[in-house]
Design a protein around this motif. Sequence first.
Motif, PDB file in Angstrom:
ATOM      1  N   ALA A   6      -4.338  -4.632 -15.907  1.00 30.20           N
ATOM      2  CA  ALA A   6      -3.883  -4.541 -14.522  1.00 30.20           C
ATOM      3  C   ALA A   6      -4.325  -3.217 -13.907  1.00 30.20           C
ATOM      4  N   ALA A   7      -4.186  -2.153 -14.666  1.00 33.49           N
ATOM      5  CA  ALA A   7      -4.533  -0.832 -14.154  1.00 33.49           C
ATOM      6  C   ALA A   7      -6.008  -0.756 -13.797  1.00 33.49           C
ATOM      7  N   ASP A   8      -6.855  -1.362 -14.654  1.00 29.61           N
ATOM      8  CA  ASP A   8      -8.300  -1.294 -14.437  1.00 29.61           C
ATOM      9  C   ASP A   8      -8.762  -2.134 -13.260  1.00 29.61           C
ATOM     10  N   ARG A   9      -8.129  -3.302 -13.088  1.00 31.73           N
ATOM     11  CA  ARG A   9      -8.737  -4.305 -12.226  1.00 31.73           C
ATOM     12  C   ARG A   9      -8.045  -4.512 -10.890  1.00 31.73           C
ATOM     13  N   ALA A  10      -6.743  -4.213 -10.819  1.00 33.61           N
ATOM     14  CA  ALA A  10      -5.979  -4.689  -9.670  1.00 33.61           C
ATOM     15  C   ALA A  10      -5.850  -3.637  -8.584  1.00 33.61           C
ATOM     16  N   ASP A  11      -5.769  -4.119  -7.315  1.00 31.05           N
ATOM     17  CA  ASP A  11      -5.437  -3.226  -6.215  1.00 31.05           C
ATOM     18  C   ASP A  11      -3.928  -3.018  -6.178  1.00 31.05           C
ATOM     19  N   ARG A  12      -3.215  -4.140  -6.399  1.00 28.52           N
ATOM     20  CA  ARG A  12      -1.767  -4.013  -6.413  1.00 28.52           C
ATOM     21  C   ARG A  12      -1.215  -4.713  -7.654  1.00 28.52           C
ATOM     22  N   VAL A  13      -0.056  -4.222  -8.113  1.00 20.29           N
ATOM     23  CA  VAL A  13       0.527  -4.739  -9.351  1.00 20.29           C
ATOM     24  C   VAL A  13       1.961  -5.153  -9.080  1.00 20.29           C
ATOM     25  N   ALA A  14       2.337  -6.340  -9.615  1.00 23.06           N
ATOM     26  CA  ALA A  14       3.732  -6.748  -9.600  1.00 23.06           C
ATOM     27  C   ALA A  14       4.182  -6.878 -11.048  1.00 23.06           C
ATOM     28  N   VAL A  15       5.295  -6.259 -11.404  1.00 17.70           N
ATOM     29  CA  VAL A  15       5.782  -6.324 -12.777  1.00 17.70           C
ATOM     30  C   VAL A  15       6.927  -7.324 -12.832  1.00 17.70           C
ATOM     31  N   MET A  16       6.813  -8.304 -13.720  1.00 18.77           N
ATOM     32  CA  MET A  16       7.831  -9.354 -13.815  1.00 18.77           C
ATOM     33  C   MET A  16       8.576  -9.273 -15.129  1.00 18.77           C
ATOM     34  N   THR A  17       9.871  -9.479 -15.080  1.00 16.35           N
ATOM     35  CA  THR A  17      10.632  -9.694 -16.309  1.00 16.35           C
ATOM     36  C   THR A  17      11.800 -10.605 -15.994  1.00 16.35           C
ATOM     37  N   VAL A  50      10.350  -6.911 -10.724  1.00 18.44           N
ATOM     38  CA  VAL A  50      11.192  -5.718 -10.717  1.00 18.44           C
ATOM     39  C   VAL A  50      10.505  -4.556 -10.008  1.00 18.44           C
ATOM     40  N   GLU A  51       9.178  -4.636  -9.890  1.00 22.63           N
ATOM     41  CA  GLU A  51       8.485  -3.554  -9.201  1.00 22.63           C
ATOM     42  C   GLU A  51       7.182  -4.103  -8.655  1.00 22.63           C
ATOM     43  N   GLU A  52       6.816  -3.648  -7.453  1.00 21.87           N
ATOM     44  CA  GLU A  52       5.600  -4.151  -6.833  1.00 21.87           C
ATOM     45  C   GLU A  52       5.024  -3.051  -5.972  1.00 21.87           C
ATOM     46  N   GLY A  53       3.728  -2.848  -6.038  1.00 19.45           N
ATOM     47  CA  GLY A  53       3.125  -1.816  -5.201  1.00 19.45           C
ATOM     48  C   GLY A  53       1.684  -1.596  -5.580  1.00 19.45           C
ATOM     49  N   PRO A  54       1.024  -0.604  -4.965  1.00 18.63           N
ATOM     50  CA  PRO A  54      -0.351  -0.293  -5.324  1.00 18.63           C
ATOM     51  C   PRO A  54      -0.435   0.082  -6.800  1.00 18.63           C
ATOM     52  N   ALA A  55      -1.551  -0.306  -7.452  1.00 18.19           N
ATOM     53  CA  ALA A  55      -1.675  -0.113  -8.890  1.00 18.19           C
ATOM     54  C   ALA A  55      -1.454   1.345  -9.294  1.00 18.19           C
ATOM     55  N   ASP A  56      -2.058   2.262  -8.532  1.00 18.17           N
ATOM     56  CA  ASP A  56      -1.943   3.678  -8.897  1.00 18.17           C
ATOM     57  C   ASP A  56      -0.493   4.140  -8.885  1.00 18.17           C
ATOM     58  N   GLU A 111      -3.328 -10.295  -0.012  1.00 18.64           N
ATOM     59  CA  GLU A 111      -4.171 -10.209   1.181  1.00 18.64           C
ATOM     60  C   GLU A 111      -5.556 -10.742   0.841  1.00 18.64           C
ATOM     61  N   ALA A 112      -6.320 -11.050   1.884  1.00 18.22           N
ATOM     62  CA  ALA A 112      -7.682 -11.543   1.658  1.00 18.22           C
ATOM     63  C   ALA A 112      -8.507 -10.468   0.954  1.00 18.22           C
ATOM     64  N   GLY A 113      -9.261 -10.883  -0.055  1.00 22.94           N
ATOM     65  CA  GLY A 113     -10.160  -9.979  -0.756  1.00 22.94           C
ATOM     66  C   GLY A 113      -9.479  -9.025  -1.715  1.00 22.94           C
ATOM     67  N   GLU A 114      -8.185  -9.227  -1.960  1.00 17.96           N
ATOM     68  CA  GLU A 114      -7.431  -8.293  -2.777  1.00 17.96           C
ATOM     69  C   GLU A 114      -7.249  -8.842  -4.196  1.00 17.96           C
ATOM     70  N   ILE A 115      -7.208  -7.949  -5.184  1.00 19.54           N
ATOM     71  CA  ILE A 115      -6.869  -8.380  -6.539  1.00 19.54           C
ATOM     72  C   ILE A 115      -5.443  -7.925  -6.828  1.00 19.54           C
ATOM     73  N   VAL A 116      -4.578  -8.905  -7.086  1.00 20.50           N
ATOM     74  CA  VAL A 116      -3.188  -8.587  -7.388  1.00 20.50           C
ATOM     75  C   VAL A 116      -2.902  -9.010  -8.814  1.00 20.50           C
ATOM     76  N   ALA A 117      -2.339  -8.111  -9.601  1.00 19.02           N
ATOM     77  CA  ALA A 117      -2.004  -8.441 -10.984  1.00 19.02           C
ATOM     78  C   ALA A 117      -0.510  -8.663 -11.105  1.00 19.02           C
ATOM     79  N   VAL A 118      -0.140  -9.725 -11.822  1.00 15.33           N
ATOM     80  CA  VAL A 118       1.265  -9.933 -12.172  1.00 15.33           C
ATOM     81  C   VAL A 118       1.382  -9.651 -13.658  1.00 15.33           C
ATOM     82  N   VAL A 119       2.158  -8.619 -14.005  1.00 15.16           N
ATOM     83  CA  VAL A 119       2.257  -8.191 -15.397  1.00 15.16           C
ATOM     84  C   VAL A 119       3.622  -8.564 -15.935  1.00 15.16           C
ATOM     85  N   GLY A 120       3.667  -9.090 -17.152  1.00 11.44           N
ATOM     86  CA  GLY A 120       4.957  -9.399 -17.761  1.00 11.44           C
ATOM     87  C   GLY A 120       4.769  -9.892 -19.175  1.00 11.44           C
TER      88      GLY A 120
END
Lengths: 513, 268
Positions: free
Chosen positions: A216-227, A232-238, A32-41
């Motif tokens: 990712a935990a520190d910086r992102a609003d939402r996190v997507a985990v890739m493998t 495999v999982e996507e949602g709000p960081a918390d 989304e606009a203004g959002e920080i999304v992290a892709v972790v893998g």
Amino acid sequence: MTPLLAVRGLTVRYGPPGRGRPAVDGVDLTVEAGEIVAVVGESGSGKSTLAHALAGLLPDTARVTGGVVTFGGERVDGLRERAWRRLRGRRIAFVPQDPGTALNPLMTVRAQLAEALRLTGTPRPGEDALEEALGRVGIPDPAALLDRYPHQLSGGFRQRVLLGMALAGRPALLIADEPTSALDTMVQKTVLDLVQKVAARDGTSVLLITHDLGVAADRADRVAVMTEGRVVEEGPADRVLGSPRAAYTRLLLRSAPQPLTGPAPAPGEPLLVVRDLRKVYPGGTIAVEGASFTLDRASTLGLVGASGSGKSTIARVVTGLVEPTSGSVLLDGAPVRAGRVQFVAQNPYASLDPLMSVGRIVAEPLRALRAGTRAERRERVLRLLEDVGLPPEVARRRPSALSGGQRQRVAIARALAPSPDVIVLDEPVSALDTVTQAQILALLRRLQDKHGMAYLLISHDLAVVAAAAERLAVMRDGRIVESGPTADVLAAPAAPFTRELLAAIPGGPRRGG
Amino acid sequence: MTFMRRLGVVPSALVLLAASAAALAPGLLSPADPLRGDLTQRLLPPGTAHPFGTDELGRDVFTRVVHGSAPSLQAAVIAVGVAVLAGSAIGLVAGTARGRLDGLVMRAVEVLLAVPSFLLILVVVAVLGPGTREVALAVGVSAAAVFSRVMRAEVVRVRGSGYVEAAAVCGTGRVTVLLTHVLPNAAGPVAALATLELGNAVLTVAAVSFLGFGAPPPAPEWGSLVAAGRPFLASAWWLTTVPGLVVAAVALAVNHLGHVLRTRSETR
């Protein structure tokens, strides 16, 4: 409202059609606009390929074979290079992984920045425009920096210049591919702070590609985990980090280094005693200034510091690669004899001779010490490989056939070969993924319990050191500014620098409790 | 695409195979005597009896080309061997020693590079006297400078690598490190350069022999065959053209195969 970036079922393949699994396999992602999304893998999970695909920077060998990508409501998958060039730099900006190679070494910062500004639509950027672009990324004295060449800048400043170039056109989306993995923890914090601040100020969305869950935990609003190419999982960081649903996310979380707890160890029998070590390199650079420490038998001492703090010089002096200018290194009260101190280097890709078989590499210290017959050595190599958890057939392979973690195991087996008293580990896991890192740290602990050697563990990452060493020493500018049992130093850091280091650990407070 | 590229190797391989066969067993390809002519058969154009024609003394040009391959190719191989061995040794010493010795040796090498190589070859041949082996040595000496520079650069690179450091911590001696780690890892680019230089050496050896510094007549050599055919350029084109084409074909084939081998080893 339509999201800024929407990815539906994106699939990217390398090589000829119909062969192998796709590098990116049906990925869905929304920014989304203004959002920080992290892709972790991990490396090889396809996260970098995803980042490159979204910036239109895929190499010729890769092909998008499926999916829809919309940016600002318009489809951008299948755009031609010309169309991408209009988009990239103005609406979508990209920050690459390695600031060491991403700047042209023959061009000044001014020339490269001016080029970036020209592309964003300022035909002849003036002095103030250039300075403003650098000022926006927190560079204190932009005018002085403009006429420097990349090699005159530190890694952190290079990454800031790249960031300044990327953000010069006030893009709507910033794609950052592992922007800090080549930097040490302290610099990482400043760069990520900056990204976050600029994003909040300009309303820029950020797609942050990282292997570090803490980041990712520190910086992102939402996190997507890739493998393996899939999300495999996507949602709000918390939610993702607090109550993970996917097994892989839980594995990643478990693999994050946990500081050792429990009572401080009783002082043991001193094994390696370093007194008043001083090393001045030709040219007058003082690398180490009066460092003293003691390593007890069968224990681990962690040496932490930023890059350039002199910790690697200490490793080189202790292993005998470098002669100290003054001071003493004594093992059991005597100068170090050949074979008793061994070394595991940071980069497992460089520390193994590419032309030798693993068996010959592991046997090298034995050959050097003329220990045993050929058959005995071969027998010992197989036992060592078993010790480090590698199958015996690896002995015949070349290093190029092994993964980073396996290579580091080979390097550890080589260090173990002459049954040393001390192994110096110089950043042994900083080139490895989180999961591999946890495995190697566990292996090192198991080997210490079995063979009883001492480790001198050197790292810029306080989290790694705290997870493996009972005692630690903190270095800054060639001096040891604080030392003591790990638990005490973490609980009540005395030196201000130690507090800074602690604060720089990504994901710190969340992990601690 | 890859199939076509593989197919392209075949002509080069055939040329090289034929040239090697001619050098190793000339009698097999052409049992006639390259020195004996038949004066009734002078200056015949290429035909069924004499595929490459005959020269002014009635000698079969095909036989002479076949028997000339041994000295010509031998000289080229010896030249590259001399260049690789001498150049690598110089480069290894310079790269290992560093400091003043390095500076001294490399400046000397640069002086060698500054002199036009053909001039250098002629000087060496003038000192040693004419002959196939002398020409080979001269060509080798002139090419050694390039090898020493490549070798030195590689040695300096490999010496700074992690595995050389690791070997030092293991307690491996300096000479052993040099022989087991540095030399094998530095050898790749030198080997690549050697294949390139072989084609070059075939040409240079032929050129020097063309000038009359090779084996003394009547012994056949590719370069001297071209030279000997020069007076008959207008009336008997095959005397110069055929040996010239053979030199060109062999040089091209060696270069092509070297290129293929190099790209294959790089992509691996």
